[in-house]
Design an enzyme around this catalytic site. Structure first.
Site, short mmCIF file in Angstrom:
data_model
loop_
_atom_site.label_atom_id
_atom_site.label_comp_id
_atom_site.label_asym_id
_atom_site.label_seq_id
_atom_site.Cartn_x
_atom_site.Cartn_y
_atom_site.Cartn_z
N ALA A 190 0.85 -1.19 0.00
CA ALA A 190 0.00 0.00 0.00
C ALA A 190 0.89 1.24 0.00
CB ALA A 190 -0.90 0.00 1.24
N SER A 222 2.78 -2.29 4.22
CA SER A 222 2.79 -0.84 4.02
C SER A 222 4.04 -0.44 3.27
CB SER A 222 2.79 -0.13 5.38
OG SER A 222 4.04 -0.33 6.01
N ASP A 223 3.97 0.65 2.51
CA ASP A 223 5.23 1.22 2.04
C ASP A 223 5.98 1.69 3.29
OD1 ASP A 223 7.36 2.17 0.59
OD2 ASP A 223 6.16 3.31 -0.84
N TRP A 224 7.28 1.86 3.12
CA TRP A 224 8.14 2.07 4.30
C TRP A 224 7.80 3.38 5.02
CZ3 TRP A 224 8.34 -2.38 2.69
CH2 TRP A 224 9.27 -3.32 3.09
#
Ligand code: BGC
Length: 812
Positions: A190, A222-224
């Site tokens: 995401a 999640s993206d970082w």
């Protein structure tokens, strides 16, 4: 491992133990749980190579062509083979999950991360992405499709609110992810952005369509750093928060469950997904020996080289290519990028390749003993000076090539010291008490004059040359974007007079402080010749050569994650260089080295124009294969290239004053938008020449097709040239007189065909039933409209010589 077994493991874990697994243990690892026999999973970028857990120039990775080049192959078998290279690399580096492919679409030609995405077209993106996923996952390694969904801008990407209407969301942005799920992708990432007002990591589209309608049974990561809350993100479909440690979930999530704010079944579902992923990666159960890499270096290099040629797009050829070695006495190779190509874009995708073959190297090898190759660098390239390396620097202590990296405490005492091969240091070892990162080198200037020296990073920094301060100040970060802070901080530049043969000591220091990121980069560039002199030298070389190859392209400052581009032109110096050389010698081939579109104002004045993209480590071998006719240029444009930025239907698509990026083109992305606007680009989506010519003779399609069913278009083509070749036969659809709005035409399928000179071939192009459906907003589902459908066949979105029709009998 079956689902019951996963449940049994789940039962062994307390709520706290379960929640602990849902946040990463480190930047690149998930947490282990001995009670469940679960080891840590290692995740790594992706997509052009597998970096592994460290940013360390000594830990090299095979570097493949970037995504736009892979899509340009229109060759799913080859792309799957390259996925195999990534899987083999992942095994070599102990990586379980490769953070690739990137399925975002090319929306605006100025997109900074264009190089890392495949195409403007949802169908080409979906099929190419699915092929890469299959290739990666055939070997026990998991792929992660990113960045869900409609992630279209780098500018302020942590906050941008992307506004897309429901129909376009399903038919354009979501479509490639649907293809990825159908291909069995094991993770979906995401994005950072918001979609229609809601942050992606807490968005309902994670549940529906992803998990419900499409049946995705993998992990949403999640993206970082993209998670900003506890309960909303947990209740949405997000399963795994990266990186860790982080306190957004953890104890807060345990409390949210205990207070009834988040249902316990939500946590169970996430953990079950994580365990399922671990089982698929061999990370669950009795420890197994790590799977070994399965591709040797020569197979890998050969495949990477083949991919360069297969993705290279011959945009124009006025009888110059292929170069016949027998006719060549001297070849002039012009341009700084000819000797030092840009093989990859900037940002999280970056890896350190073991070596890079330049176009100059490739041509020298290809013409050895047959023709003389001379190189003229031309004007100095724009952009920051490249990082110091083993050529220009030496460790002041040992005298060995490279730089000295030291980590100092607050009193300046040394805590760590080592020689490194590059002054681009993104993850220096930081012992307790670390306060300052120092990079020093004795320079070995080979020319005298004003050198450009640069220090990139944030916070308090200084740069000294032989003890004299050149730079001393505090440079605060104006953004929280991790790609800028940790990977590509801006450079502070100074000039200093250096003497050839001297060995001055350059010392750069950066103090470590919160919010200043990890990166410290020291660069140096020799004084370039005056532009007019550089051009004159190129002109002289061009005049006395039998053929000229000039390489031009974009720089690090143009195409990198974390920001969008500001311009599409290559700059006055490169444009003037091409014009000068082409005027001096009509047998001038221009090789374009960029990940996304650039303006080519001289495109009608040159002998041939070859687009090589960011070609990866085997750049020069693959480009030389094409130039010398050992391989056919296989590429077809995955994205429409404008004459000028101002022509592009979507351009400068930055967040507006309200922070919104409005996708008001709706369904009309890419070539569809050009068609609707009635504008003609420089080169249409799908365009690309080979070394032979083709006649499109006949297209046949069933008179009627059932809504929702696939059908086949049979196309007869004839190779009318003098060489065997491969053509990409493209099929587009249109719905004249339809009640529903559609694009004027859209890509529905393609197939490649090979034929000997003079031979005909019939190719079957499958059109999937989904190509005719549309998202019915009122009904909240797919529908196919009955009625006539035109089937257009040809070689690009702007060149479709054949057409036929079918009657769609519906409803689905
Ligand atoms: C990028 C992702 C990447 C992640 C980890 C983010 O900044 O957007 O594509 O996978 O960092 O490096």
């Amino acid at each position: 491992m079956d689902e019951d077994e996963l449940d049994r493991l789940l039962d062994k874990l307390s709520l706290r133990a379960r929640v602990r697994l849902l946040t990463g243990a480190t930047t690149w690892r998930t947490a282990a749980e001995p009670a469940a026999g679960l080891r840590e999973l290692v995740l790594s970028d992706g997509p052009a190579g597998v970096r592994g857990e460290t940013w360390d120039e000594r830990s090299t990775s095979v570097l493949l062509p970037s995504a736009s080049a892979l899509a340009a192959t229109w060759d799913e078998d080859l792309v799957a083979g390259l996925g195999g290279v990534l899987a083999s690399e992942a095994r070599r580096k102990g990586v379980d999950v490769v953070l690739a492919p990137n399925l975002d679409l090319h929306r605006d030609p100025l997109g900074g991360r264009h190089f890392e995405c495949f195409s403007e077209d949802p169908e080409l993106t979906g099929r190419t992405g699915a092929a890469l996923i299959r290739g990666i996952q055939a070997h026990g390694v998991a792929a992660a499709a990113k960045h869900y969904v409609a992630n279209s801008t780098e500018t302020d990407r942590l906050n941008a609110d992307v506004r897309v209407d429901e129909r376009a969301l399903h038919e354009v942005g979501l479509a490639p992810f649907e293809a990825a799920v159908a291909a069995g992708v094991r993770l979906v990432m995401a994005g950072y952005h918001r979609l229609n007002g809601t942050t992606m990591t807490a968005h309902d589209v994670l549940r529906d369509p992803l998990k419900e309608r499409w049946g995705f049974d993998g992990v949403v990561v999640s993206d970082w750093g993209a998670v900003r809350d506890t309960a909303d993100s947990a209740r949405s479909g997000l399963d795994l928060l990266m990186p860790g440690p982080s306190d957004e979930w953890g104890d807060k999530l345990v409390r949210a469950v205990e207070s009834g704010d988040v249902d316990e079944s939500v946590i169970e579902d996430k953990v079950r997904r994580l365990l399922r992923l671990a089982a698929r990666c061999g990370a669950l159960g009795p420890p197994e020996p790590r799977a070994r890499p399965f591709l040797g270096s020569s197979r890998t290099r050969a495949l990477a080289r083949r991919a360069v040629a297969a993705g290279a797009v011959l945009l124009a050829n006025r009888g110059v290519l292929p170069l016949a070695a027998a006719d060549l006495g001297t070849v002039a190779v012009v341009g700084a990028l000819a000797a030092r190509p840009r093989t990859q874009g900037g940002g999280s995708a970056g890896v350190f390749p073991p070596a890079e073959v330049s176009v100059l190297d490739g041509l020298r090898a290809g013409l050895r003993g047959r023709a003389r190759v001379v190189h003229v660098p031309g004007p100095a390239p724009d952009g920051p000076p490249p990082p110091l390396d083993t050529v220009l620097g030496s460790d002041p202590r040992s005298g060995e090539p490279g730089v000295l990296l030291r980590v100092l405490d607050a009193e300046g005492a040394e805590l760590h010291a080592e020689r490194r091969l590059s002054a681009r240091q993104l993850e220096p070892p930081l012992p307790p008490g670390a306060h300052t990162v120092e990079i020093s080198a004795r320079l070995r200037p080979q020319v005298s004059g004003d050198w450009r020296l640069a220090l990139a990073g944030f916070g308090r920094m200084s740069l000294c040359l032989d003890g004299d301060p050149l730079l001393d100040g505090t440079f605060p970060a104006a953004t929280a974007d991790p790609a800028v802070i940790h990977v590509n901080p801006p450079a502070q530049e100074v000039t200093a007079r250096l003497r050839a043969g001297s060995s001055p000591l350059l010392v750069a220091r950066r103090e470590l402080a919160p919010d200043t990121g990890r990166a410290t980069v020291v660069g140096a560039a020799p004084p370039g010749p005056r532009r007019d002199e550089a051009r004159a030298a190129a002109e002289r070389a061009a005049r006395s050569a039998d053929a000229v190859v000039v390489v031009v392209g974009t720089g690090e400052q143009d195409e990198a994650e974390g920001h969008d581009r500001t311009r599409l032109d290559l700059g006055e110096a490169q444009d003037a260089l091409v014009r000068t050389v082409a005027r001096a010698n009509p047998r001038t081939v221009v090789v374009v080295n960029s990940g996304g579109p650039v303006e080519l104002p001289w495109r009608d004045e040159v002998g041939a124009l070859l687009l090589a993209w960011f070609p990866g480590q085997e750049a020069g071998g693959g480009v030389a294969d094409v130039l010398l006719g050992r391989a056919e240029p296989g590429g077809r444009l995955p994205t429409t290239w404008p004459v000028a930025l101002a022509d592009a239907p979507v351009a400068r698509a930055r967040p507006d004053a309200a922070g919104q990026v409005v996708h008001d083109e709706g369904l009309h992305v890419g070539h569809r938008g050009w068609l609707r606007a009635g504008r003609t680009p420089a080169y249409w989506f799908g365009h690309g020449l080979g070394y032979t010519t083709w006649e499109f003779e006949e297209a046949r399609v069933p008179a009627a097709t059932a809504a929702g069913q696939d059908f086949t278009v049979h196309v007869r083509v004839r190779n009318t040239g003098t060489r065997a070749g491969r053509e990409v036969v493209q099929v587009y659809l249109s719905r004249p007189g339809a009640a529903v709005e559609y694009p004027l035409r859209w890509l529905a399928g393609w197939s490649a065909v090979r034929a000997e000179p003079g031979a005909t071939a019939v190719v079957a192009v499958r059109v999937p039933g989904r190509a005719l459906r549309h998202w019915d907003v009122a009904a909240g589902g797919w529908r196919t409209e009955p009625g006539p459908c035109r089937v257009l066949v040809g070689r690009s979105a702007g060149d479709l010589p054949l057409s036929c029709g079918t009657m769609v009998r519906g409803p689905e």
